[in-house]
Design a protein around this motif. Sequence first.
Motif, PDB file in Angstrom:
ATOM      1  N   GLY A  48       0.835  -1.144  -0.063  1.00 31.86           N
ATOM      2  CA  GLY A  48      -0.060  -0.055  -0.118  1.00 31.86           C
ATOM      3  C   GLY A  48       0.928   1.275  -0.124  1.00 31.86           C
ATOM      4  N   ASP A  49       0.355   2.482  -0.076  1.00 27.73           N
ATOM      5  CA  ASP A  49       0.933   3.772  -0.070  1.00 27.73           C
ATOM      6  C   ASP A  49       0.824   4.350   1.295  1.00 27.73           C
ATOM      7  N   ILE A  50      -0.301   4.219   1.868  1.00 27.65           N
ATOM      8  CA  ILE A  50      -0.733   4.841   3.366  1.00 27.65           C
ATOM      9  C   ILE A  50      -1.301   3.958   4.103  1.00 27.65           C
ATOM     10  N   LEU A  51      -0.632   4.118   5.294  1.00 22.40           N
ATOM     11  CA  LEU A  51      -1.158   3.251   6.439  1.00 22.40           C
ATOM     12  C   LEU A  51      -1.878   4.122   7.545  1.00 22.40           C
ATOM     13  N   HIS A  66       7.561   3.574   8.116  1.00 20.74           N
ATOM     14  CA  HIS A  66       8.501   4.687   7.453  1.00 20.74           C
ATOM     15  C   HIS A  66       9.537   3.919   6.693  1.00 20.74           C
ATOM     16  N   GLU A  67       9.998   2.637   7.350  1.00 20.60           N
ATOM     17  CA  GLU A  67      11.035   2.281   6.746  1.00 20.60           C
ATOM     18  C   GLU A  67      10.787   1.332   5.564  1.00 20.60           C
ATOM     19  N   LYS A  68       9.475   0.991   5.352  1.00 20.34           N
ATOM     20  CA  LYS A  68       8.857   0.415   4.351  1.00 20.34           C
ATOM     21  C   LYS A  68       8.334   1.323   3.347  1.00 20.34           C
ATOM     22  N   LYS A  69       8.687   2.497   3.587  1.00 24.83           N
ATOM     23  CA  LYS A  69       8.035   3.605   2.686  1.00 24.83           C
ATOM     24  C   LYS A  69       6.890   3.702   2.679  1.00 24.83           C
ATOM     25  N   PHE A  70       5.911   3.493   3.748  1.00 29.67           N
ATOM     26  CA  PHE A  70       4.586   3.875   3.986  1.00 29.67           C
ATOM     27  C   PHE A  70       4.538   5.270   4.321  1.00 29.67           C
ATOM     28  N   LYS A  71       3.374   6.272   4.065  1.00 31.36           N
ATOM     29  CA  LYS A  71       3.151   7.297   4.789  1.00 31.36           C
ATOM     30  C   LYS A  71       2.212   6.972   5.488  1.00 31.36           C
ATOM     31  N   ASP A 119       2.724  11.479   9.412  1.00 31.97           N
ATOM     32  CA  ASP A 119       2.973  12.495   8.450  1.00 31.97           C
ATOM     33  C   ASP A 119       1.691  13.382   8.510  1.00 31.97           C
ATOM     34  N   ALA A 120       0.583  12.773   8.764  1.00 31.00           N
ATOM     35  CA  ALA A 120      -0.637  13.663   8.843  1.00 31.00           C
ATOM     36  C   ALA A 120      -1.492  13.176   9.992  1.00 31.00           C
ATOM     37  N   MET A 121      -2.056  14.021  10.898  1.00 30.51           N
ATOM     38  CA  MET A 121      -2.839  13.746  11.966  1.00 30.51           C
ATOM     39  C   MET A 121      -4.402  14.534  11.686  1.00 30.51           C
ATOM     40  N   ILE A 122      -5.461  13.707  11.871  1.00 31.30           N
ATOM     41  CA  ILE A 122      -6.745  14.254  11.674  1.00 31.30           C
ATOM     42  C   ILE A 122      -7.538  14.213  12.947  1.00 31.30           C
ATOM     43  N   VAL A 331       0.289  14.171   1.647  1.00 30.44           N
ATOM     44  CA  VAL A 331       1.180  13.786   2.383  1.00 30.44           C
ATOM     45  C   VAL A 331       2.007  12.721   1.226  1.00 30.44           C
ATOM     46  N   LEU A 332       1.369  12.286   0.023  1.00 35.17           N
ATOM     47  CA  LEU A 332       2.308  11.517  -0.852  1.00 35.17           C
ATOM     48  C   LEU A 332       3.005  12.509  -1.698  1.00 35.17           C
ATOM     49  N   ALA A 333       2.474  13.696  -1.760  1.00 30.15           N
ATOM     50  CA  ALA A 333       3.251  14.857  -2.568  1.00 30.15           C
ATOM     51  C   ALA A 333       4.653  14.930  -1.783  1.00 30.15           C
ATOM     52  N   HIS A 334       4.819  14.848  -0.401  1.00 27.81           N
ATOM     53  CA  HIS A 334       6.175  15.027   0.228  1.00 27.81           C
ATOM     54  C   HIS A 334       6.973  13.890   0.517  1.00 27.81           C
TER      55      HIS A 334
END
Length: 334
Positions: A48-51, A66-71, A119-122, A331-334
Amino acid sequence: MKVLFSHSLPFFLAHGGSQTLIEALMRELANLGVQVEPVRWWDDQQTGDILHYVGRPNTHSIGLAHEKKFKVVMTDLLDQTASRSASRLFLQRTAIRSARALVPSLAGRFSWELYREMDAMIFAVRHEWEVAQYLFDAHPQRGYVIPHGLEDAALKQLALPAAEADYLVSVATIHPRKNSLLLAQAARVAKVPIVFLGKPFSPDNDYFRRFKELVDDQYVRFPGFVTEAEKQRYLREARGFALLSLFESGCIAVYEAAAAGLPLFLSNLPWAAKCYPQAKNLQLTKLRPAKLIAADLEQFYQTAHRMHQPTFPVLSWREVAQEYVRVYEKVLAH
């Protein structure tokens, strides 16, 4: 874009707002073209891209992701913490800062540092985002406020006209956190009819048994856990909505009441006092013995009438999901 959702508590153990949020987000994000899956903890090949965590994970998980390149994104539920008094929050903040300085390992053990590493908190309400910054030094550029929502069909149904009945309504799990027993006691003392809609986590729970002893079908009415259509009818016909929770995080039942245009009778705690600033008809009552709350409840009931417009603006789940997509894209853009 592929988003993996993670939550620590199985829904079969405790139903509630987190379940509603996750199910609605996964459905609406999929409708918007986003790939969504629950985390398969047994599958070491899942990608996946985002966890996306709903609720606070541990700091170790973020580092591994983050080590697995997830945001990594978190919808935080700071309901109990954010409902503490200003003095208690100050003491907690002082304790956290002292612990960080004297015993740095505690920061990781209590997951305080994740508020700097996400990377982001909602957050469902702005007050909880402000508390996260105050207590945990949350990264100021990574926080977002996105309220909960309701189904499009529910918004339409709750807006329909209806003849006014003789009761207030309370929609909540029958649980000490919701103060169902206290509200029922106050209703009996005030002689104010309240329809309670909801169910306990377990029918054998002692709190639920004590609540049922107060059901008299006059002032404490308990149809139980009803269908969505029945719940919407009860809300449309009610004079107002009552809930004395100890803490909430953007309470979905309050959103339903607001969509129906109901005046709100809520506990005078930060979850209610600071989180619905746009509410047109909101009365707060201090939590104290039932006989004292009863006076406020009776006064509220005498003047409560459903309004012709929402008590405050309520989004659809589709609109909520669109806000989440904007966060994911950022978050994917950074």
